[in-house]
Design an enzyme around this catalytic site. Structure first.
Site, PDB file in Angstrom:
ATOM      1  CB  CYS A  33      -0.900   0.005   1.225  1.00  0.00           C
ATOM      2  SG  CYS A  33      -1.847   1.540   1.394  1.00  0.00           S
ATOM      3  CG  ASP A  40      -2.362  -3.618  -0.601  1.00  0.00           C
ATOM      4  OD1 ASP A  40      -3.075  -3.657   0.416  1.00  0.00           O
ATOM      5  OD2 ASP A  40      -1.947  -2.558  -1.115  1.00  0.00           O
ATOM      6  CD  GLU A  56       8.782 -18.751 -19.650  1.00  0.00           C
ATOM      7  OE1 GLU A  56       8.705 -19.861 -19.084  1.00  0.00           O
ATOM      8  OE2 GLU A  56       9.159 -17.711 -19.078  1.00  0.00           O
ATOM      9  CG  LEU A  57       2.836 -19.931 -17.914  1.00  0.00           C
ATOM     10  CD1 LEU A  57       2.220 -21.259 -17.516  1.00  0.00           C
ATOM     11  CD2 LEU A  57       1.943 -18.787 -17.504  1.00  0.00           C
ATOM     12  CD  GLU A  75      -7.857   1.945  -7.703  1.00  0.00           C
ATOM     13  OE1 GLU A  75      -8.899   1.957  -7.035  1.00  0.00           O
ATOM     14  OE2 GLU A  75      -6.725   2.071  -7.178  1.00  0.00           O
TER      15      GLU A  75
END
Length: 136
Positions: A33, A40, A56-57, A75
């Site tokens: 935060c 968070d 690619e993961l 956001e």
């Protein structure tokens, strides 16, 4: 190119003539935060229709982990993730859903979406009907 963007790698889509959806769910996303410095936690869902490239993961995992010590609003981080992934993969469609854990009695879900206007041809009302078609 930002340091975070350099973490993302791609590979060639072997089925570029087919529209199919890729969905990756990352339930352990963390950032800080920017007001309190408290952590968070979120589940980040990436959904996309690839064009020529896929993400690619392992690189995507490291990319998400790079936010662990960043103070950033919900956001902003959601939109930043979308912008970076669109820049490196150039998809036909992409959506990021960030479901942040409840804090102070409020839970937040942020959704950011991208559509490649060069690929899709929709009416102004964004409703798909028989007259709509893919340009490619």
């Amino acid at each position: 190119m930002s340091d975070k963007l350099k973490l993302l790698e791609t590979f060639e889509n072997n089925y570029p003539d087919r529209d199919y959806t890729v969905k990756h769910i990352a339930p352990e996303f963390t950032s800080l935060c920017p007001k309190t410095g408290q952590p968070d936690f979120a589940t980040i869902t990436l959904e996309y229709i690839p064009d020529k490239l896929c993400v690619e993961l392992k690189s995507y995992k490291f990319y998400l982990q790079s936010y662990r010590n960043d103070g950033i609003f919900f956001e902003s981080v959601t939109n930043k993730i979308l912008d970076d992934l669109v820049e490196v993969t150039k998809p036909r469609y992409m959506k990021i859903t960030a479901e942040f854990n409840t804090r102070g009695g409020i839970s937040s879900v942020i959704e950011a979406e991208y559509e490649n206007e060069d690929y899709w041809d929709f009416d102004d009302d964004d409703e798909f009907d028989d007259d709509d078609f893919l340009k490619n």
